[in-house]
Design a protein around this motif. Structure first.
Motif, PDB file in Angstrom:
ATOM      1  N   ALA A 322      51.171  -3.675  18.691  1.00  0.00           N
ATOM      2  CA  ALA A 322      50.118  -2.706  18.403  1.00  0.00           C
ATOM      3  C   ALA A 322      50.652  -1.529  17.593  1.00  0.00           C
ATOM      4  O   ALA A 322      49.909  -0.916  16.818  1.00  0.00           O
ATOM      5  CB  ALA A 322      49.506  -2.203  19.712  1.00  0.00           C
ATOM      6  N   LYS A 323      51.932  -1.195  17.770  1.00  0.00           N
ATOM      7  CA  LYS A 323      52.529  -0.082  17.033  1.00  0.00           C
ATOM      8  C   LYS A 323      53.098  -0.507  15.691  1.00  0.00           C
ATOM      9  O   LYS A 323      53.472   0.326  14.877  1.00  0.00           O
ATOM     10  CB  LYS A 323      53.681   0.528  17.860  1.00  0.00           C
ATOM     11  CG  LYS A 323      53.286   1.100  19.196  1.00  0.00           C
ATOM     12  CD  LYS A 323      54.526   1.629  19.902  1.00  0.00           C
ATOM     13  CE  LYS A 323      54.192   2.189  21.271  1.00  0.00           C
ATOM     14  NZ  LYS A 323      55.399   2.679  21.970  1.00  0.00           N
ATOM     15  N   LYS A 388      36.799  -4.393  26.791  1.00  0.00           N
ATOM     16  CA  LYS A 388      37.325  -5.242  27.856  1.00  0.00           C
ATOM     17  C   LYS A 388      37.124  -6.693  27.439  1.00  0.00           C
ATOM     18  O   LYS A 388      36.091  -7.060  26.876  1.00  0.00           O
ATOM     19  CB  LYS A 388      36.577  -4.964  29.169  1.00  0.00           C
ATOM     20  CG  LYS A 388      36.774  -3.567  29.737  1.00  0.00           C
ATOM     21  CD  LYS A 388      38.178  -3.339  30.296  1.00  0.00           C
ATOM     22  CE  LYS A 388      38.525  -4.146  31.512  1.00  0.00           C
ATOM     23  NZ  LYS A 388      37.900  -3.651  32.750  1.00  0.00           N
ATOM     24  N   THR A 389      38.109  -7.531  27.714  1.00  0.00           N
ATOM     25  CA  THR A 389      37.981  -8.946  27.377  1.00  0.00           C
ATOM     26  C   THR A 389      37.791  -9.745  28.670  1.00  0.00           C
ATOM     27  O   THR A 389      36.674  -9.876  29.148  1.00  0.00           O
ATOM     28  CB  THR A 389      39.203  -9.426  26.576  1.00  0.00           C
ATOM     29  OG1 THR A 389      40.407  -9.106  27.289  1.00  0.00           O
ATOM     30  CG2 THR A 389      39.240  -8.751  25.207  1.00  0.00           C
ATOM     31  N   THR A 390      38.877 -10.234  29.246  1.00  0.00           N
ATOM     32  CA  THR A 390      38.757 -10.958  30.512  1.00  0.00           C
ATOM     33  C   THR A 390      39.624 -10.290  31.561  1.00  0.00           C
ATOM     34  O   THR A 390      40.712  -9.781  31.257  1.00  0.00           O
ATOM     35  CB  THR A 390      39.194 -12.425  30.348  1.00  0.00           C
ATOM     36  OG1 THR A 390      40.550 -12.460  29.886  1.00  0.00           O
ATOM     37  CG2 THR A 390      38.290 -13.144  29.365  1.00  0.00           C
ATOM     38  N   ILE A 394      42.363  -5.724  27.895  1.00  0.00           N
ATOM     39  CA  ILE A 394      41.580  -4.993  26.904  1.00  0.00           C
ATOM     40  C   ILE A 394      42.123  -5.289  25.510  1.00  0.00           C
ATOM     41  O   ILE A 394      43.256  -5.744  25.345  1.00  0.00           O
ATOM     42  CB  ILE A 394      41.619  -3.470  27.153  1.00  0.00           C
ATOM     43  CG1 ILE A 394      43.038  -2.932  26.996  1.00  0.00           C
ATOM     44  CG2 ILE A 394      41.045  -3.129  28.514  1.00  0.00           C
ATOM     45  CD1 ILE A 394      43.121  -1.419  26.981  1.00  0.00           C
ATOM     46  N   LYS A 395      41.295  -5.000  24.524  1.00  0.00           N
ATOM     47  CA  LYS A 395      41.683  -5.195  23.124  1.00  0.00           C
ATOM     48  C   LYS A 395      41.245  -3.971  22.334  1.00  0.00           C
ATOM     49  O   LYS A 395      40.078  -3.562  22.412  1.00  0.00           O
ATOM     50  CB  LYS A 395      41.012  -6.449  22.556  1.00  0.00           C
ATOM     51  CG  LYS A 395      41.314  -6.711  21.084  1.00  0.00           C
ATOM     52  CD  LYS A 395      40.603  -7.972  20.608  1.00  0.00           C
ATOM     53  CE  LYS A 395      40.903  -8.255  19.150  1.00  0.00           C
ATOM     54  NZ  LYS A 395      40.175  -9.485  18.685  1.00  0.00           N
ATOM     55  N   ALA A 396      42.179  -3.374  21.612  1.00  0.00           N
ATOM     56  CA  ALA A 396      41.844  -2.208  20.794  1.00  0.00           C
ATOM     57  C   ALA A 396      40.861  -2.616  19.709  1.00  0.00           C
ATOM     58  O   ALA A 396      40.996  -3.678  19.097  1.00  0.00           O
ATOM     59  CB  ALA A 396      43.106  -1.621  20.176  1.00  0.00           C
ATOM     60  N   TYR A 417      45.464  -1.013  32.261  1.00  0.00           N
ATOM     61  CA  TYR A 417      44.844  -2.259  31.829  1.00  0.00           C
ATOM     62  C   TYR A 417      45.899  -3.064  31.065  1.00  0.00           C
ATOM     63  O   TYR A 417      46.853  -2.520  30.500  1.00  0.00           O
ATOM     64  CB  TYR A 417      43.657  -1.983  30.912  1.00  0.00           C
ATOM     65  CG  TYR A 417      42.484  -1.310  31.586  1.00  0.00           C
ATOM     66  CD1 TYR A 417      42.119  -1.614  32.895  1.00  0.00           C
ATOM     67  CD2 TYR A 417      41.718  -0.368  30.892  1.00  0.00           C
ATOM     68  CE1 TYR A 417      41.029  -1.004  33.498  1.00  0.00           C
ATOM     69  CE2 TYR A 417      40.622   0.253  31.486  1.00  0.00           C
ATOM     70  CZ  TYR A 417      40.293  -0.066  32.789  1.00  0.00           C
ATOM     71  OH  TYR A 417      39.218   0.549  33.382  1.00  0.00           O
ATOM     72  N   LEU A 418      45.712  -4.364  31.035  1.00  0.00           N
ATOM     73  CA  LEU A 418      46.649  -5.238  30.340  1.00  0.00           C
ATOM     74  C   LEU A 418      46.274  -5.347  28.868  1.00  0.00           C
ATOM     75  O   LEU A 418      45.098  -5.453  28.524  1.00  0.00           O
ATOM     76  CB  LEU A 418      46.658  -6.618  30.985  1.00  0.00           C
ATOM     77  CG  LEU A 418      47.095  -6.666  32.458  1.00  0.00           C
ATOM     78  CD1 LEU A 418      46.958  -8.076  33.005  1.00  0.00           C
ATOM     79  CD2 LEU A 418      48.523  -6.179  32.603  1.00  0.00           C
ATOM     80  N   LYS A 419      47.293  -5.311  28.015  1.00  0.00           N
ATOM     81  CA  LYS A 419      47.089  -5.489  26.579  1.00  0.00           C
ATOM     82  C   LYS A 419      47.207  -6.970  26.232  1.00  0.00           C
ATOM     83  O   LYS A 419      47.872  -7.742  26.927  1.00  0.00           O
ATOM     84  CB  LYS A 419      48.130  -4.692  25.787  1.00  0.00           C
ATOM     85  CG  LYS A 419      48.308  -3.238  26.212  1.00  0.00           C
ATOM     86  CD  LYS A 419      47.095  -2.390  25.924  1.00  0.00           C
ATOM     87  CE  LYS A 419      47.394  -0.896  26.046  1.00  0.00           C
ATOM     88  NZ  LYS A 419      47.852  -0.454  27.382  1.00  0.00           N
ATOM     89  N   GLU A 420      46.561  -7.362  25.164  1.00  0.00           N
ATOM     90  CA  GLU A 420      46.671  -8.739  24.704  1.00  0.00           C
ATOM     91  C   GLU A 420      48.134  -9.124  24.540  1.00  0.00           C
ATOM     92  O   GLU A 420      48.911  -8.382  23.934  1.00  0.00           O
ATOM     93  CB  GLU A 420      45.963  -8.909  23.359  1.00  0.00           C
ATOM     94  CG  GLU A 420      44.459  -9.030  23.455  1.00  0.00           C
ATOM     95  CD  GLU A 420      43.857  -9.437  22.118  1.00  0.00           C
ATOM     96  OE1 GLU A 420      43.037 -10.369  22.095  1.00  0.00           O
ATOM     97  OE2 GLU A 420      44.210  -8.815  21.099  1.00  0.00           O
TER      98      GLU A 420
END
Length: 515
Positions: A322-323, A388-390, A394-396, A417-420
């Protein structure tokens, strides 16, 4: 796998300023006291909120300083949403004061020296709680924890409270996260695949050189190795020969097989890392303006092929992606997991000048126990900055204007929350590492800087002239070191070393490690 000295290129200087983050402040804490008496004079006594609401609490505004790798465009929008929760829960509002990480130490030194009235500040490896205590800049928390944050106190392992205690009193709230270190390289996958990088062959720092040479030769728009003068690195490490002695300036070591625990200052293995930086800079593997530029300006565009990290934790690939301009990465560890026990690397403390320390503690308790509030600070507003996904994932959202990617700055990452891309069991794995890591035998040492405050200030000033150039290789080490060391001696190096040695010897006796 053997553990090798210091991460990379003597990035030891980056977290040190060099000795203590606030060592050069003079009487910054005392200035704060003289400006407004003791911390609780005039403070409003706050009763904990009841189930029926916050009618017993008077409204107050709190101020919270913390570092971010990059300031966020939607900071004001997130603060507005944060205050909806904080107002409802504890009848307070909070003024969030993020500071660019490269400027954090200087900014907070100025704030503290001026005796500014504020409530909460992030403390850790850049701004050490022990030093702040000696300067009178932060206040003890024991009674505040018992009365206003029993939930939080019970959730934190005792080893962490011990790590944040000075003279028997607690001075910080730990941001629970990975408490072990495992250092190594983070490499963009597209380049590793393109050049058939054999990761199994990389056992030490210099083994990455042929790959850096390929990047330099074939990728003109890519920086082979990402080290910058304002890089955000916590360098405390050890190898098969040495343990670093934490809580100092990261240039004191003991040998792993030495039953006398004799201190070593600037061992040759550490200086070799500076020499390697000089070599890599001359080869063009380090950016030509690295000493003055900011790493994030290039990292976010995916322009850095290889980065170095001291915490190759579970799920780090997703966090770094993500960075890193959305580019996938791989990790190449150079050490096993090790720990300094708990060396207070990332925490929150309450300012000695706080007008409402009770409410500040209530806010810290809330951040660490209210998952919605914590994730709002970490990820922004659902539907605006992420979706929110599942499950807990979460997804930015594309072009999100709030994406700090520094969850550990705010509170316990176990509420994140968990990142992809993160494993579903990432927090369970993290806790296992915390409990199983090899522990530094002298990790509990705490240095009282009071006897050498002047020397520390002078030494910091000297290192301030050289650290960016040495870390990035911009300054040739062999040419620079004799003059630098001469200035260190003039600034009080020998008196500082003598005081550290004296206190360390007493620590060894008190712990029964030495007669």
């Amino acid at each position: 796998m053997k553990k090798r000295l210091f991460g990379v290129l003597a990035l030891v200087l980056l977290a040190a300023s060099v000795l203590s983050a606030c060592g050069g402040n003079g009487n910054n804490g005392n200035n704060g006291n003289s400006a407004g008496g003791t911390a609780t004079e005039g403070a409003q006594t706050a009763a904990p909120a009841t189930d029926s609401g916050t009618e017993e609490l008077k409204p107050v505004e709190l101020t919270w300083y913390y570092p971010l790798s990059q300031l966020q465009a939607d900071q004001a929008k997130v603060q507005e949403e944060v205050n909806k929760i904080v107002k409802e829960k504890i009848n307070a509002t909070v003024k969030l004061m993020p500071v660019a990480v490269g400027d954090y130490v200087q900014k907070m030194n100025t704030v503290l020296a001026a005796g500014e009235k504020f409530d909460i500040l992030w403390t850790g490896y850049m701004l050490k709680p022990e030093e702040l205590v000696r300067k009178g800049a932060i206040q003890p928390m024991d009674d505040l924890l018992d009365q206003y944050a029993p939930e939080l106190k019970a959730d934190v392992p005792q080893v962490m409270w011990d790590g944040l205690s000075v003279d028997g009193e607690i001075y910080g709230i730990p941001n629970q996260q990975i408490n072990g270190s495992r250092y190594g390289f983070i490499i963009q996958k597209r380049f590793a695949d393109k050049y058939n990088l054999d990761t199994a062959s990389i056992k030490k720092l210099a083994d990455i050189e042929p790959f850096l040479a390929q990047i330099k030769q074939n990728e003109p728009d890519i920086i082979p190795f990402g080290v910058f003068g304002t890089s955000f690195i916590n360098p405390q490490s050890h190898d098969d020969q040495y343990w670093v002695v934490p809580g100092l300036d990261d240039h004191f070591y003991i040998k792993t097989d030495d039953p006398t625990y004799t201190l070593h200052r600037y061992p040759e293995e550490e200086l070799d890392n500076f020499r390697l930086a000089s070599k890599w800079y001359k080869e063009g593997y380090i950016y030509k303006d690295a000493a003055t530029e900011k790493m994030n300006d290039y990292l976010t565009k995916g322009q850095i092929a290889v980065d170095f990290n001291v915490t190759l934790k579970p799920g780090v690939e997703a966090e770094v992606k993500a960075k890193n301009g959305g580019n996938e990465v791989i990790t190449v560890p150079l050490s096993d997991w090790f720990s300094n026990g708990y060396s207070a690397t990332t925490n929150q403390s309450i300012s000695r000048t706080a007008a409402n320390p009770e409410r500040a503690m209530m806010l810290l308790n809330l951040v660490n126990t209210d998952k919605d509030l914590y994730n709002l600070l970490c990820n922004g507003v659902a539907g605006v900055h992420y979706e929110k996904t599942t499950g807990d994932y979460i997804k930015a959202l594309p072009d999100s204007r709030y994406m700090p990617n520094m969850d550990w700055v705010f509170g316990s990452v176990f509420n994140s929350y968990l990142k992809e891309g993160q494993p579903e069991n990432v927090w369970e794995e993290t806790k296992k590492i915390n409990s199983d890591s090899e522990v530094n035998p002298v990790g509990a040492f705490k240095f009282n800087s009071e006897p050498v405050n002047t020397e520390i200030a002078n030494l910091n000033a000297v290192w301030g002239e050289y650290k960016r150039g040495l870390v990035t290789g911009t300054l040739d080490f062999e040419e620079t070191w004799p003059a630098l060391y001469g200035k260190l001696k003039e600034a009080g190096e020998e008196k500082y070393v003598a005081e550290v040695t004296k206190q360390f010897e007493q620590f060894l006796k008190d712990k029964g490690l030495k007669k």
